[in-house]
Design an enzyme around this catalytic site. Structure first.
Site, PDB file in Angstrom:
ATOM      1  CG  ASP A 119       4.657  -3.199 -12.762  1.00 44.85           C
ATOM      2  OD1 ASP A 119       5.214  -2.434 -13.576  1.00 44.85           O
ATOM      3  OD2 ASP A 119       4.905  -3.201 -11.540  1.00 44.85           O
ATOM      4  NE  ARG A 168       1.521 -10.710  -3.273  1.00 46.05           N
ATOM      5  CZ  ARG A 168       0.895  -9.773  -3.961  1.00 46.05           C
ATOM      6  NH1 ARG A 168      -0.206 -10.069  -4.622  1.00 46.05           N
ATOM      7  NH2 ARG A 168       1.361  -8.544  -4.010  1.00 46.05           N
ATOM      8  CG  ASP A 173       4.448  -9.802  -2.658  1.00 44.88           C
ATOM      9  OD1 ASP A 173       4.162 -10.452  -1.642  1.00 44.88           O
ATOM     10  OD2 ASP A 173       4.148  -8.604  -2.805  1.00 44.88           O
ATOM     11  CB  SER A 228       4.257   0.459  -4.349  1.00 46.14           C
ATOM     12  OG  SER A 228       4.034  -0.935  -4.271  1.00 46.14           O
TER      13      SER A 228
END
Ligand code: ARG
Length: 410
Positions: A14, A94, A123, A174
């Site tokens: 990604d 994050r 996220d 994932s």
């Protein structure tokens, strides 16, 4: 249109596709930033990949110690565990990534930052809101949320631009990984009835394959922070790495949760967080000795608020600072040692001691040296039970008057 963008780059598909995509869409320059949060990847290789993929500059920053001291320890002291089970591994990482994105953006004179989050998860909220708090003038770009490509189209897009697309065999989960834990989603896990397959796990052994002898661990805490294991002082990063290894070996730290995301979706989440599980358990055990009943009760509600706040991406807020001030104050006597036993997937507290322990043997003992005044209990109970007696006298005894249970609908 942004001219210079700092991208949070993981090295995965990604964020790799995001580089040419943003260059083509905006004609902008892309700077890649990768934080080392202990995800255990070759980050120099990630940096090189960013450059090969078209980044004008690629930076790697080791933020492991900052992650532990400024984020993980605060959450540990607060007892922040989302929905009672998730130690917030990803959620804590994050805001730290966002902070470094902003720092680099200001240094490099960028007008935007970017991340690889989809539009379905927590996220994206955490990144977007953290940047709003730290640098409200910066634009936040989330290519994956915008481009509308399927996974196959994305691979096609990558191949056409010479970005290597790894041919993965078997189940491809994932995964988001950092020092504090590993979050696993997707594939067979999307059916919450399926037991997580063994290939989902990388840090923990199946309990049946764990050693046959239990492991005893003694963890020393100072002011709520773990500082040593089995008498050996360890720095913050080393301490967590060590606990991940030994607790994982004993099959401790697997979490299987049907989680309420901020964006309204229920999601099946599997985690491995051996150190986090052991540390929260030990820290709590030490608090049971060093905090009063009222402190423990109230702190539990603060813990829940704190966990929700971290989960919901509100790290950089005044409210979090206020809660931290309260939590910090509660930790001034949380110093001492907890002993745990790990055995085939379970961790148990089997001992706790502290110079500030409120446990009094003289008061608690049923043996010799009892210092508790038994007669004073009589007067206490008379006063404590007074309203119950009064109500019984005036309104009658309520025993046996509970209505019968209703039949279940089917
Ligand atoms: N559900 C967890 C959270 O919201 C983990 C998310 C993991 N992210 C990922 N890209 N796999 O914090």
């Amino acid at each position: 249109m942004p001219k210079r963008i700092v991208l949070a780059y993981s090295g995965g598909l990604d964020t790799s596709v995001a580089i040419p995509w943003m260059k083509e869409k905006y004609g902008a320059e892309v700077i890649a930033l990768t934080l080392d949060l202990g995800q255990g990847r070759d980050l120099e290789a990630v940096r090189q990949k960013a450059l090969k993929t078209g980044a004008s500059k690629a930076l790697v920053v080791d933020a492991r110690e900052e992650f532990v001291r400024e984020y993980i320890w605060r959450a540990l002291k607060a007892g922040a565990v989302y929905e009672g089970v998730y130690p917030l591994t990803t959620a804590l990482g994050r805001p730290l990534i966002a902070k470094h994105l902003v720092t680099v953006a200001l240094q490099e004179g960028a007008d935007a930052v970017a991340h690889g989050c989809t539009g379905k998860g927590n996220d994206q909220v955490r990144f977007d809101v953290a940047v709003m708090a730290l640098a409200p003038h910066l634009e936040v770009i989330a290519p994956v949320r915008e481009w509308g490509m399927t996974r196959d189209e994305e691979k096609e897009y990558a191949r056409a631009r010479g970005i290597p697309v790894p041919e993965q065999k078997g189940r491809v989960y994932s995964v988001d990984e950092n020092l504090f834990g590993r979050a696993i989603e997707g594939e067979d896990l999307e059916n919450p009835w399926n037991e997580p397959p063994e290939d989902a796990f990388a840090w923990t052994r199946h309990p049946s394959l764990a050693p046959d002898t239990p492991l005893s661990l003694e963890i020393d805490f100072q002011l709520g922070i773990p500082v040593a294991v089995n008498g050996e002082s360890l720095g913050p990063v080393a301490l967590i790495e060590y606990l991940n290894r030994v607790a994982g070996e004993h099959g401790v730290g697997r979490i299987d949760h049907l989680e309420n995301r901020l964006v309204g979706i229920k999601s099946r989440e599997v985690y491995e967080a051996p150190a986090a599980v052991v540390l929260h358990m030990a820290h709590r055990a030490l608090e049971t000795a060093t905090l009063s009943k009222e402190q423990l009760r109230f702190k539990d509600t603060v813990a829940q608020h704190y966990a929700d706040l971290v989960y919901n991406g509100l790290w950089f807020t005044a409210h979090r600072q206020d809660l931290d001030a309260y939590v910090e104050s509660t930790q001034r006597f949380v110093t001492g040692t907890v002993r745990l036993r790990l055995f085939k997937g379970t961790a148990q507290v089997v001992g706790r001691k502290s110079p500030y322990s409120l446990y009094s043997h003289r008061l608690a003992t049923y043996g010799k040296g009892d210092a508790y005044d038994h007669r004073s209990a009589i007067g206490f109970i008379r006063v404590f039970g007074l309203p119950v007696r009064t109500q019984a006298q005036v309104q009658g005894i309520t025993q046996g008057e509970t209505p019968p249970p209703r039949k279940s609908p089917r």
